[in-house]
Design an enzyme around this catalytic site. Sequence first.
Site: not given
Ligand code: PXP
Length: 237
Positions: A7, A10, A43, A45, A49, A70, A101, A151, A191
């Site tokens: 992901n 960030h 993602h 959003r 953001r 996402e 999330t 997921e 997550h």
């Molecule tokens: N999966 C989903 C559905 C998420 O919303 C997120 C966070 O954006 C992640 C995975 C990744 O989580 P993390 O950034 O804590 O590794």
Amino acid sequence: MVKLGLNIDHVATIRQARGGVEPDPAAAAYIAESAGADSITVHLREDRRHIQDRDVEILSGTLKTRMNLEMAATEEMKRIALDIMPHSVCLVPEKRQEITTEGGLDVVSQKGFLKDYIKPFIEKGVIVSLFIDPDIEQVKASGYTGAQFIEIHTGSYAEAFDTMEEGEEFSKLRNAAGLAMGIGLQINAGHGLNYHNVSNMLTIPGFYEFNIGHSIISRAVFVGIERAVRDMKHVLG
Ligand code: PXP
């Protein structure tokens, strides 16, 4: 071997802090793919953001692996996603004020709506995944919608890691994964997964992919994205 989805939200978070052009999420994705990431998650959003519409457009033309988009189950996102045609969409609940999330999608209370919502995606060949808590009823309801994937939200397990509650949270993941496989759903997880807590996850059979963001991007600040991705691939075996 369980696949690694990175992901890159960030990377865009840092860029948006100044509103300029760097660091570039597309460049991050390119490096991550070269280092062995099996897919890239973004993602988009509602409040934009971090990831912007233009990022999604660019990535759809530049990714060599798979895009996992996402998104919240809104009409706006449906229109964008069916235009972009990512490999998969992962439906998540979205609250404006949340930092990330927070919980899984409540599929039980909206399974009819979700069944209709995801129909055009499935008809057009976009894989649908529902982000849910490791809860038996949510797994069953997900099966009803016709989504091919779930997921499983690993946030509670990650928070409980190395505490008295770890075993209980881990059992929930194991049970949810077992049921999902039994009813023919394919399973991802994500997550809060990091270089320490992800190893236990490998003892649960059936996971296709782990979607990880924060811990890999955090490590990348010190060692670079290539090394951070390689390190996680190494942990995944
Ligand atoms: N999966 C989903 C559905 C998420 O919303 C997120 C966070 O954006 C992640 C995975 C990744 O989580 P993390 O950034 O804590 O590794």
